[in-house]
Motif scaffolding. Structure first.
Motif, PDB file in Angstrom:
ATOM      1  N   LYS A 170      -3.282  16.420  12.437  1.00  0.00           N
ATOM      2  CA  LYS A 170      -2.070  15.796  12.997  1.00  0.00           C
ATOM      3  C   LYS A 170      -1.986  14.305  12.681  1.00  0.00           C
ATOM      4  N   ASP A 171      -3.061  13.569  12.906  1.00  0.00           N
ATOM      5  CA  ASP A 171      -3.037  12.127  12.647  1.00  0.00           C
ATOM      6  C   ASP A 171      -2.802  11.837  11.169  1.00  0.00           C
ATOM      7  N   ALA A 172      -3.463  12.590  10.302  1.00  0.00           N
ATOM      8  CA  ALA A 172      -3.298  12.374   8.865  1.00  0.00           C
ATOM      9  C   ALA A 172      -1.855  12.647   8.435  1.00  0.00           C
ATOM     10  N   LYS A 173      -1.229  13.669   9.009  1.00  0.00           N
ATOM     11  CA  LYS A 173       0.181  13.955   8.701  1.00  0.00           C
ATOM     12  C   LYS A 173       1.068  12.782   9.112  1.00  0.00           C
ATOM     13  N   ASN A 174       0.827  12.277  10.305  1.00  0.00           N
ATOM     14  CA  ASN A 174       1.637  11.152  10.793  1.00  0.00           C
ATOM     15  C   ASN A 174       1.450   9.925   9.914  1.00  0.00           C
ATOM     16  N   TYR A 175       0.217   9.629   9.545  1.00  0.00           N
ATOM     17  CA  TYR A 175      -0.056   8.466   8.697  1.00  0.00           C
ATOM     18  C   TYR A 175       0.569   8.657   7.322  1.00  0.00           C
ATOM     19  N   GLN A 176       0.480   9.871   6.793  1.00  0.00           N
ATOM     20  CA  GLN A 176       1.041  10.150   5.468  1.00  0.00           C
ATOM     21  C   GLN A 176       2.553   9.963   5.490  1.00  0.00           C
ATOM     22  N   ARG A 177       3.214  10.430   6.551  1.00  0.00           N
ATOM     23  CA  ARG A 177       4.668  10.242   6.659  1.00  0.00           C
ATOM     24  C   ARG A 177       5.011   8.758   6.703  1.00  0.00           C
ATOM     25  N   ARG A 178       4.252   7.995   7.471  1.00  0.00           N
ATOM     26  CA  ARG A 178       4.492   6.548   7.599  1.00  0.00           C
ATOM     27  C   ARG A 178       4.303   5.863   6.247  1.00  0.00           C
ATOM     28  N   ILE A 179       3.247   6.234   5.538  1.00  0.00           N
ATOM     29  CA  ILE A 179       2.976   5.666   4.217  1.00  0.00           C
ATOM     30  C   ILE A 179       4.109   6.016   3.256  1.00  0.00           C
ATOM     31  N   SER A 180       4.582   7.246   3.320  1.00  0.00           N
ATOM     32  CA  SER A 180       5.667   7.685   2.441  1.00  0.00           C
ATOM     33  C   SER A 180       6.937   6.875   2.693  1.00  0.00           C
ATOM     34  N   ILE A 181       7.233   6.614   3.951  1.00  0.00           N
ATOM     35  CA  ILE A 181       8.426   5.826   4.297  1.00  0.00           C
ATOM     36  C   ILE A 181       8.300   4.404   3.757  1.00  0.00           C
ATOM     37  N   ILE A 182       7.120   3.824   3.898  1.00  0.00           N
ATOM     38  CA  ILE A 182       6.899   2.458   3.402  1.00  0.00           C
ATOM     39  C   ILE A 182       6.985   2.424   1.876  1.00  0.00           C
ATOM     40  N   LEU A 183       6.399   3.408   1.217  1.00  0.00           N
ATOM     41  CA  LEU A 183       6.440   3.436  -0.252  1.00  0.00           C
ATOM     42  C   LEU A 183       7.841   3.719  -0.789  1.00  0.00           C
ATOM     43  N   ASP A 184       8.671   4.400  -0.002  1.00  0.00           N
ATOM     44  CA  ASP A 184      10.055   4.633  -0.440  1.00  0.00           C
ATOM     45  C   ASP A 184      10.757   3.307  -0.728  1.00  0.00           C
ATOM     46  N   GLN A 215      -5.733  -4.213  -8.050  1.00  0.00           N
ATOM     47  CA  GLN A 215      -6.574  -3.690  -6.980  1.00  0.00           C
ATOM     48  C   GLN A 215      -6.391  -4.483  -5.683  1.00  0.00           C
ATOM     49  N   ILE A 216      -6.308  -5.787  -5.770  1.00  0.00           N
ATOM     50  CA  ILE A 216      -6.155  -6.624  -4.584  1.00  0.00           C
ATOM     51  C   ILE A 216      -4.810  -6.343  -3.908  1.00  0.00           C
ATOM     52  N   THR A 217      -3.764  -6.172  -4.696  1.00  0.00           N
ATOM     53  CA  THR A 217      -2.444  -5.860  -4.146  1.00  0.00           C
ATOM     54  C   THR A 217      -2.466  -4.518  -3.415  1.00  0.00           C
ATOM     55  N   LEU A 218      -3.132  -3.528  -4.008  1.00  0.00           N
ATOM     56  CA  LEU A 218      -3.229  -2.217  -3.361  1.00  0.00           C
ATOM     57  C   LEU A 218      -4.017  -2.294  -2.060  1.00  0.00           C
ATOM     58  N   TYR A 219      -5.129  -3.031  -2.070  1.00  0.00           N
ATOM     59  CA  TYR A 219      -5.929  -3.190  -0.847  1.00  0.00           C
ATOM     60  C   TYR A 219      -5.136  -3.929   0.229  1.00  0.00           C
ATOM     61  N   LYS A 220      -4.374  -4.935  -0.168  1.00  0.00           N
ATOM     62  CA  LYS A 220      -3.546  -5.685   0.783  1.00  0.00           C
ATOM     63  C   LYS A 220      -2.465  -4.776   1.365  1.00  0.00           C
ATOM     64  N   LEU A 221      -1.846  -3.967   0.535  1.00  0.00           N
ATOM     65  CA  LEU A 221      -0.834  -3.026   1.009  1.00  0.00           C
ATOM     66  C   LEU A 221      -1.458  -2.037   1.992  1.00  0.00           C
ATOM     67  N   ALA A 222      -2.633  -1.523   1.678  1.00  0.00           N
ATOM     68  CA  ALA A 222      -3.323  -0.597   2.585  1.00  0.00           C
ATOM     69  C   ALA A 222      -3.631  -1.281   3.915  1.00  0.00           C
ATOM     70  N   GLN A 223      -4.047  -2.533   3.875  1.00  0.00           N
ATOM     71  CA  GLN A 223      -4.334  -3.275   5.104  1.00  0.00           C
ATOM     72  C   GLN A 223      -3.064  -3.497   5.913  1.00  0.00           C
ATOM     73  N   ASP A 224      -1.970  -3.841   5.264  1.00  0.00           N
ATOM     74  CA  ASP A 224      -0.694  -4.044   5.957  1.00  0.00           C
ATOM     75  C   ASP A 224      -0.223  -2.752   6.637  1.00  0.00           C
ATOM     76  N   ILE A 225      -0.362  -1.635   5.926  1.00  0.00           N
ATOM     77  CA  ILE A 225       0.031  -0.344   6.505  1.00  0.00           C
ATOM     78  C   ILE A 225      -0.883   0.000   7.674  1.00  0.00           C
ATOM     79  N   SER A 226      -2.179  -0.276   7.515  1.00  0.00           N
ATOM     80  CA  SER A 226      -3.127  -0.025   8.607  1.00  0.00           C
ATOM     81  C   SER A 226      -2.754  -0.841   9.835  1.00  0.00           C
ATOM     82  N   ASP A 227      -2.383  -2.101   9.642  1.00  0.00           N
ATOM     83  CA  ASP A 227      -1.984  -2.954  10.761  1.00  0.00           C
ATOM     84  C   ASP A 227      -0.759  -2.384  11.479  1.00  0.00           C
TER      85      ASP A 227
END
Length: 127
Positions: free
Chosen positions: A38-52, A68-80
């Motif tokens: 369930k949590d992974a589905k919710n996170y995946q949906r959120r990530i998909s919306i942001i990447l849209d 690589q740094i840009t991708l890590y920063k994006l992952a951190q922003d989404i995590s936040d």
């Protein structure tokens, strides 16, 4: 004299078979993603919306070698964003859980980018 082999019609035009194969791959991926926890589905949906919002011609997600740094920063922003949503929902986030969420977000983000890079606009996977 050269011996020329004549190809059967179905080997000369193999495109219909490849579309069927790509459709099978895409449906397999969709099916497996439905089985995410369930949590992974919710996170995946959120990530998909942001990447849209980042899915446009010339976007860094389509670079041959994304930074690589840009991708890590994006992952951190989404995590936040997810941390704030979890806390707003009343879920207690320990440091271990935050680390776990951050790693899961990074994996899901990289997979979503991979999927977008190898799928054309019509939804057909390009392998």
């Amino acid at each position: 004299m050269a011996n020329h082999r004549i190809l059967p019609f179905y080997l000369a035009y193999p495109m219909p078979f490849s579309y069927q194969e790509e459709s099978t791959v895409e449906s397999d991926l969709d099916y497996l993603m439905q089985m995410y926890p369930k949590d992974a589905k919710n996170y995946q949906r959120r990530i998909s919306i942001i990447l849209d919002k980042m899915d446009y011609q010339g976007s860094f997600i389509y670079d041959a070698y994304p930074d690589q740094i840009t991708l890590y920063k994006l992952a951190q922003d989404i995590s936040d964003i997810i941390y704030k949503e979890e806390e707003k929902a009343g879920n207690l986030l320990t440091d271990d859980k935050k680390e776990w969420i951050g790693e899961l977000v990074m994996i899901l983000l990289f997979y979503e980018i991979y999927k977008r890079r190898h799928t054309d606009r019509r939804g057909i996977l390009k392998f």
